[in-house]
Design a protein around this motif. Structure first.
Motif, PDB file in Angstrom:
ATOM      1  N   CYS A  96     -28.755  23.609 -31.544  1.00 50.63           N
ATOM      2  CA  CYS A  96     -28.850  25.065 -31.500  1.00 50.63           C
ATOM      3  C   CYS A  96     -30.189  25.537 -32.075  1.00 50.63           C
ATOM      4  O   CYS A  96     -30.542  25.200 -33.197  1.00 50.63           O
ATOM      5  CB  CYS A  96     -27.689  25.687 -32.264  1.00 50.63           C
ATOM      6  SG  CYS A  96     -27.699  27.484 -32.185  1.00 50.63           S
ATOM      7  N   CYS A 105     -30.638  27.856 -36.676  1.00 50.80           N
ATOM      8  CA  CYS A 105     -29.276  27.343 -36.900  1.00 50.80           C
ATOM      9  C   CYS A 105     -29.273  25.815 -37.002  1.00 50.80           C
ATOM     10  O   CYS A 105     -28.775  25.248 -37.965  1.00 50.80           O
ATOM     11  CB  CYS A 105     -28.365  27.831 -35.776  1.00 50.80           C
ATOM     12  SG  CYS A 105     -26.774  27.027 -35.687  1.00 50.80           S
ATOM     13  N   GLN A 107     -27.633  23.501 -35.617  1.00 50.18           N
ATOM     14  CA  GLN A 107     -26.368  22.774 -35.435  1.00 50.18           C
ATOM     15  C   GLN A 107     -26.429  21.877 -34.193  1.00 50.18           C
ATOM     16  O   GLN A 107     -26.861  22.299 -33.138  1.00 50.18           O
ATOM     17  CB  GLN A 107     -25.224  23.785 -35.286  1.00 50.18           C
ATOM     18  CG  GLN A 107     -23.856  23.212 -34.981  1.00 50.18           C
ATOM     19  CD  GLN A 107     -23.225  22.514 -36.180  1.00 50.18           C
ATOM     20  OE1 GLN A 107     -23.423  22.886 -37.328  1.00 50.18           O
ATOM     21  NE2 GLN A 107     -22.466  21.464 -35.891  1.00 50.18           N
ATOM     22  N   CYS A 220     -22.332  27.685 -29.473  1.00 51.62           N
ATOM     23  CA  CYS A 220     -22.575  26.940 -30.725  1.00 51.62           C
ATOM     24  C   CYS A 220     -21.377  27.126 -31.661  1.00 51.62           C
ATOM     25  O   CYS A 220     -20.989  28.251 -31.957  1.00 51.62           O
ATOM     26  CB  CYS A 220     -23.854  27.433 -31.392  1.00 51.62           C
ATOM     27  SG  CYS A 220     -24.094  26.749 -33.046  1.00 51.62           S
ATOM     28  N   CYS A 223     -22.835  29.137 -35.190  1.00 51.08           N
ATOM     29  CA  CYS A 223     -23.262  30.540 -35.228  1.00 51.08           C
ATOM     30  C   CYS A 223     -22.699  31.372 -34.067  1.00 51.08           C
ATOM     31  O   CYS A 223     -22.861  32.593 -34.041  1.00 51.08           O
ATOM     32  CB  CYS A 223     -24.786  30.638 -35.244  1.00 51.08           C
ATOM     33  SG  CYS A 223     -25.554  30.175 -33.693  1.00 51.08           S
TER      34      CYS A 223
HETATM   35 ZN   LIG Z   1     -25.962  27.832 -33.678  1.00 46.77          ZN
END
Ligand SMILES: [Zn+2]
Length: 239
Positions: A96, A105, A107, A220, A223
């Motif tokens: 992400c 982010c 992730q 995601c 987030c």
């Molecule tokens: Zn994210």
């Protein structure tokens, strides 16, 4: 007595450049193995020969010459066959890149890509490129072999090689000069003898070549950002 042959299913597929429908069958396990070995070898000539052979095997009717098709037709057919042969859905990992409160982010998460629904992305670009008052170049799409051979060249030579391979003819007030009447070196001299400005016009044409892409839509888990990704490097599936 020989064992019976189990019939393979047949599918209809539309060739992107011509809009023609042909019938194809999926890869067999043996063909899948051949492809895997070729891709792992990383030898472009090996990949070219194997992809060409396997695609030819899988075409059930229609007189299609893989060597004469534009490269993106082969990419499209290859991806279609792979979707029918192995799995329509492939797992990919995404990271992400959404920025939340000034921070990325980051992730990592898994998403599913549906290769049964690949599309050809075409940009609006003219193949008639004017280079002077009465002069210019008519461009064409290179074939699959050319586009794979590019991978073996040093980065600095790649673009010129593709441009040279995309010239159909050069024209001026004296008429048309087909690529067939010139050597690769003569065509290369022509391209490298252009001004920066004219070279950029040819570069723009090859930068806007059609590409086969699969869409990935994923959220995601950290987030909640909705990602819309277009995936174009299908050889990654193998490795
Ligand atoms: Zn994210």
């Amino acid at each position: 007595m020989a064992l019976p042959k189990i019939e393979l299913p047949a599918y209809e597929v539309t060739i992107p450049s011509s809009g023609k429908n042909i019938r194809v069958r999926p890869f067999t396990v043996k063909e899948e193995k051949m492809l895997l070995m070729a891709v792992e070898s990383r030898v472009q000539s090996e990949i070219i020969t194997t992809v060409r052979q396997v695609i030819n095997n899988c075409i059930l009717d229609g007189d299609l010459d893989v060597d004469k098709m534009p490269f993106f037709d082969v990419d499209y057919l290859f991806t279609f066959l792979r979707g029918k042969s192995v799995a329509e859905s492939v797992e990919v990992r995404l990271t992400c890149n959404n920025v939340v409160d000034g921070e990325t982010c980051g992730q990592e998460f898994k998403a599913e890509m549906d290769i049964g629904k690949v599309e050809l992305i075409k940009q609006d670009v003219s193949n008639d490129i004017k280079l002077g008052p009465a002069a210019g170049v008519k461009m064409r799409y290179p074939n699959y072999s050319i586009m794979r051979k590019v991978e073996e060249l040093p980065e600095i030579d790649k673009k010129t090689f593709i441009i040279v391979s995309s010239i159909e003819y050069v024209y001026d007030k004296n008429g048309m000069h087909s690529y067939k009447d010139y050597t690769t070196d003569e065509l290369k001299d022509f391209v490298e003898g252009l001004t920066e400005e004219n070279y950029k016009k040819l570069e723009d044409y090859i930068d806007k070549f059609p590409t086969v892409a699969a869409k990935i839509e994923a959220t995601c888990p950290k987030c909640g950002f909705q990602h819309h990704v277009r995936y174009t490097d299908f050889f990654d599936f193998f490795i």
